[in-house]
Enzyme design. Structure first.
Site, PDB file in Angstrom:
ATOM      1  N   GLU A  61      -1.172 -55.622  25.352  1.00  0.00           N
ATOM      2  CA  GLU A  61      -0.092 -56.557  25.042  1.00  0.00           C
ATOM      3  C   GLU A  61       1.236 -56.136  25.674  1.00  0.00           C
ATOM      4  OE1 GLU A  61      -3.380 -57.384  22.481  1.00  0.00           O
ATOM      5  OE2 GLU A  61      -2.326 -55.502  22.858  1.00  0.00           O
ATOM      6  N   HIS A 130      -5.577 -59.568  11.573  1.00  0.00           N
ATOM      7  CA  HIS A 130      -5.833 -60.897  12.120  1.00  0.00           C
ATOM      8  C   HIS A 130      -5.182 -62.010  11.300  1.00  0.00           C
ATOM      9  CE1 HIS A 130      -8.905 -58.575  14.191  1.00  0.00           C
ATOM     10  NE2 HIS A 130      -9.195 -59.619  14.952  1.00  0.00           N
TER      11      HIS A 130
END
Length: 326
Positions: A61, A130
């Site tokens: 990321e 998540h």
């Protein structure tokens, strides 16, 4: 002409429209190309626009956002996908220390029109990292815009508005609402769409204001419909930074009560700032303190417990009852 789309498909169509309008628009992220993203939001884009514009990146990321900053400085408009909300944090330094500050640091000489798409929130039975709601980090950071959508119509138009913005925009997508469908008017030009910084009155009312955003807008509307004793106005905030306080305070001055709903934890959440600002602006109009109905001050629980963690119809109605108890 109107077309029935899910929120996920509306974002896909909005990305497609932006890429057709400007060859400098790129989509990049983990599995966004051949797979079409884990939620299939970018499905078909690599096939139609090629691997040089829809780029499958490494699992990094910090590299995704850092590369996007360099591309933006070279005149591109990159759209980064962070696969899940909890995966963003390796890119925090690039986002908070560089992306948010570049325009100010250069006295306006440089712009970094990067969009960071983040599926966020719970309700899908996922494992750890998540189901986060990290929006307060971004709303607190000067130099970033942060928006979220609750309808396919907004999903289609606001992703395009985010892409044409010269400011960096964090685009929060409520993952448990991806597959909800409604009609989208795709015909008007982009310039005629409601500005993404403007809040939306989703349901007019006169007795209390119920403010929500993203995945909680549907729950707020259900609560307003279920309360047969009161006429409740529901506002979809849409923009988290900046907040459209004009629309919010105009509503509260009429209704005298405000209940703010979000999935993120209560303490230091976006609802706390909204409560403080509304209290300052509407003190003599309020009939009760601003009530917050939020997630709990704990890490997001295991999927078997998330229905107890997330604000639901009963908790929102209880918040409304508390506002009327004064």
């Amino acid at each position: 002409m109107g077309t029935k789309l899910t929120i996920g498909r509306a974002i896909n169509e909005g990305l497609r429209a932006a890429m057709e309008a400007d060859p400098k628009v790129l989509v990049m992220g983990e599995d966004v190309g051949k797979l079409g993203g884990v939620f299939r939001v970018t499905d078909g884009l690599q096939k139609d626009f090629g691997a040089d514009r829809v780029i499958d990146t490494p699992l990094a990321e910090s590299g995704i956002v850092g590369t996007a900053i360099g591309l933006a400085l070279r005149g591109y408009r990159p759209v980064c996908e962070i696969q899940f909300d909890g995966f963003f944090f390796p890119a925090a330094n690039q986002t908070f220390s560089q992306l948010a500050k570049m325009r100010r640091r250069s006295a306006g000489a440089l712009s970094v029109p990067v969009v960071i798409r983040i599926p966020y929130g719970g309700g899908i039975g996922a494992v750890e990292h998540h189901s986060e709601s990290p929006e307060a980090y971004f709303a607190h950071t000067a130099g970033l815009r942060a928006v979220t959508v609750a309808t396919p119509e907004d999903a289609y138009w606001m992703i395009q508005q985010a892409i044409v913005s010269d400011d960096p925009v964090v685009f929060f997508e409520p993952k448990r609402r991806y597959y909800e469908k409604a009609e989208v008017e795709t015909g008007p030009p982009l310039a005629s769409a409601t500005p993404m910084e403007t809040a939306r009155v989703a349901r007019p009312g006169r007795d209390a204001t119920l403010l929500a955003y993203g995945p909680m807008v549907k729950t707020a509307l259900q609560a307003a419909e279920a309360d047969s004793e009161r006429d409740i106005e529901v506002i979809d905030l849409r923009s988290l930074a900046p907040v459209d306080y004009d629309t919010v305070t105009e509503s509260v001055r009429r209704t005298g009560r405000l209940v703010v709903v979000h999935e993120a934890p209560l303490t230091n959440g976006l609802g706390a700032e909204i409560a403080a600002r509304v209290t300052e602006a509407c003190f003599y109009h309020l009939e009760a303190p601003v009530i917050r109905v939020c997630g709990f001050d704990t890490p997001y629980p295991q999927s078997r417990l998330e229905e107890h963690y997330l604000p639901d119809l009963d908790r929102v109605l209880d918040g409304v009852d508390r506002a009327f108890a004064f």
